[in-house]
Design a protein around this motif. Structure first.
Motif, PDB file in Angstrom:
ATOM      1  N   GLN A  32      51.077   9.282   0.331  1.00  0.00           N
ATOM      2  CA  GLN A  32      49.859  10.004  -0.039  1.00  0.00           C
ATOM      3  C   GLN A  32      48.616   9.180   0.266  1.00  0.00           C
ATOM      4  N   ASP A  44      54.733  13.213   8.871  1.00  0.00           N
ATOM      5  CA  ASP A  44      55.583  14.268   8.350  1.00  0.00           C
ATOM      6  C   ASP A  44      56.971  13.676   8.144  1.00  0.00           C
ATOM      7  N   ARG A  58      56.363  15.965   1.685  1.00  0.00           N
ATOM      8  CA  ARG A  58      55.141  16.629   1.214  1.00  0.00           C
ATOM      9  C   ARG A  58      55.452  17.631   0.103  1.00  0.00           C
TER      10      ARG A  58
END
Length: 92
Positions: A32, A44, A58
């Motif tokens: 994050q 990702d 995520r």
């Protein structure tokens, strides 16, 4: 890599295989902090679960009540707590 399939807007896919839930929590916090608006390249990827499933990191960060878990043979929705509990069998 210099290959044509890599473009300036391409993301980097990461795969993590942690053995403890505490490692996942630290990993999510670090990811994050690295992924603010406008950060390039976009990071990702997925976290592998002890049972062979995988969850997008995520999605884990969002801490929804249910997570989409991609398994070796299917895709299912699982309770967040049940996913975290998969890691309880590993020593701290």
């Amino acid at each position: 890599s210099g290959q044509q399939y890599v473009r300036p807007g391409s993301d980097i896919d990461l795969l993590f295989a942690p053995r403890r839930w505490t490692v996942i929590e630290r990993l999510l916090a670090e990811l994050q902090s690295l992924c603010g608006p406008g950060v390039v390249p976009r990071l990702d990827g997925e976290v592998l679960l002890p049972d062979g499933g995988a969850v997008a990191w995520r999605e884990l960060v969002a801490r929804p009540a249910r997570l989409m878990v991609k398994g070796p043979r299917d895709v299912s929705l699982r309770d967040y707590a049940a996913v975290a509990a998969l890691f309880s069998e590993f020593p701290a």
